[in-house]
Design a protein around this motif. Sequence first.
Motif: not given
Length: 510
Positions: A372, A375, A397, A400, A422, A424
Motif C-alpha cells: 500500500d 496505511t 489499494k 488503506q 479503502r 478496512c
Amino acid sequence: MPPTASDRRRRRRLVTGLGAAGAAGAVTALVAVLVPSASAATLLSEDFEDGASGWSKSGGTWAVVTDGSKVYQQSKADSELARVFAGETSWTDYSVQAKVKPISLGSGLAGIAARASSASNMYRLALTSAGKAELQSVKGSAVSVLGSVAVSNLTSWHTLRIDASGSTVTGYVDGAKVAAGTGTLAGNGRVGLVTSYASASFDDVAVNPVTGAPVSPTVSSSASKTATASPSASKTATASPSASKTATASASASKTATASPSASKTATATPTATTTSGTGTSPTAAWPAATGSKPVTATIPVSGTLDGGNARYYGSGALGGDGQAEGQDPLFKLADGAVLKNVILGAPAADGVHCSGSCTLINVWWENVGEDAATFKGGASATYTIDGGGARSADDKVFQHNGGGTLTIKNFQVSDFGKLYRSCGNCSTQHKRAVVVQNVIATAPAKSLVGVNANYGDTATLSKITIVGDDELDICVRYTGNNTGKEPTKIGSGPDGVTCKYSESDVSFK
C-alpha cells in the motif's frame, strides 16, 4: 599499458574532488580526452567500479562482483522478476545501452529496460531462453512482443540497446536491429536492468539523447594514464559476442562526469528536520525529478517534520522484496502529529508509509506502490491529511484506512491503480471512518475510487474529482464490512447522501 582499477578511481576522484566551481571544466576536459566523439549531453554512464548505490532494486539478489572488471550481477535465478532502476522518471527520448551476460536463463530472460514508469511498466529488450532477443512492451502481466531475432552463444556478453524517440521504440543486439514498433506505454521513465527466472551480469550502462547513441571510441596508446580510456582487457562493445569481456573506451569511464546531476550514484539530499509548513502541488503538476537516491534497509521513524528535499527512498535488504504480501514493514513510520514532505518513494516501496496517529503528508510521490502507499492506524479522533503528490501502479489499494478518524486526500494525482482509498473491510478491530477526497485526478486503468463500510457508519465526501480514461469507473463503493477476516460484501455504489456523499456534478470524466 591499460590502467588499473586504482587508476580509474584516481581519475574519478580528480573530478569529484574539484567541487562545484571546477567540476564543469574538469568534466569537459576529461570527456574531450576520454570520449572525444561522445555526446556532451550524456545522461548516465555506469561501469560499477565504485559500486551501484544509485540503483533502486525491486526483487532478486543484486551485488557488484568481479568478472574481469566490476559488474552488477543478479544471482537469484528463481526470482520471478528482478529489476534495478536508475535515472529519472521525467526522461523521455533517449538511448540506453548495456552489456548483458546471462549466467543461467532457465525458462526466463535477461535484458535492459527503457521508459520504465514503474516496476511493471516498461519497454524491455531481453535475451530469452528460446535463443532470441525480443523487444517487448510490458504493462503489468501483459507482455507484447514487438519483434525478435535469433541470437547465438546466449551465455556470452551481448550489447543491447533501446532507442526511444517519440512513439517509436527500436531495439538492437550486438549492433543488429531487432525490431522497431509504435509504443503505447508512457512516453517517459527510468532505465533498468531486468531478469525473470534467470541470473545474469550487467556492465557498461550508458544513456544518451536518442540522436547521440552511446559510442566507444578507441584512444591512442600515447595518451597519458589519467586520460586513457582503454580499460583492462576484459570488456568489449563490439557487435560480435565473445566469452571474454575486452573493451574499447567507453563513456562509462566518466560516470561522475554526466550532464545531469540526477545521474549521481549517491543521494545529494539529506533529510532535515524543519518546522515550516507547506502546501500541496496541483494534481496536474509534473512529477518531480529526484535529487538523489537513498536505500532504506530498516524503517525510518519520523517525529516532528521530515523534509526529504525530493530525494528518492527505496527499499533494500529486508525491505527490498518484490512481493505484494500483506504485513510488510514500511519505509517510514510516522508518530502522532508527524509531517512527511517532499519525498519520492521508489521501487520497491515495501509498505510505504504508516501513520500511528494523526499525520500530514505533503507532496509525497509513490513511483510504484508496493503493498500500500500509506496505511492509517490512529484512533477515533485522528486526522490525516494527504496534500499534493501522486501515486502510480498500485495492484490494489493506494491508501488503506485501518484505524479510526478522518482522512483527507486533496490536490492528488493517481494512475494505474486498484482503489485510491479503502476503509478496512475485515480488520479484527473495526471503526467508524471518514474520507474526504478533494481536487483529485484519477487516470485509468482502475477498479474503483473509494470503498467504505456502510454498516460501520463510514462516510465518503467527494468534490472536484476528474476521471481520465474510464467513464464507467465506480466512484464510491459501499460494502458490508466484518471483523472476522472474511471478504466483505459489496452492497452498492454511487451517491446515496448517507455513506457516499457527492453529486454527479462533483465528478467529471475525460
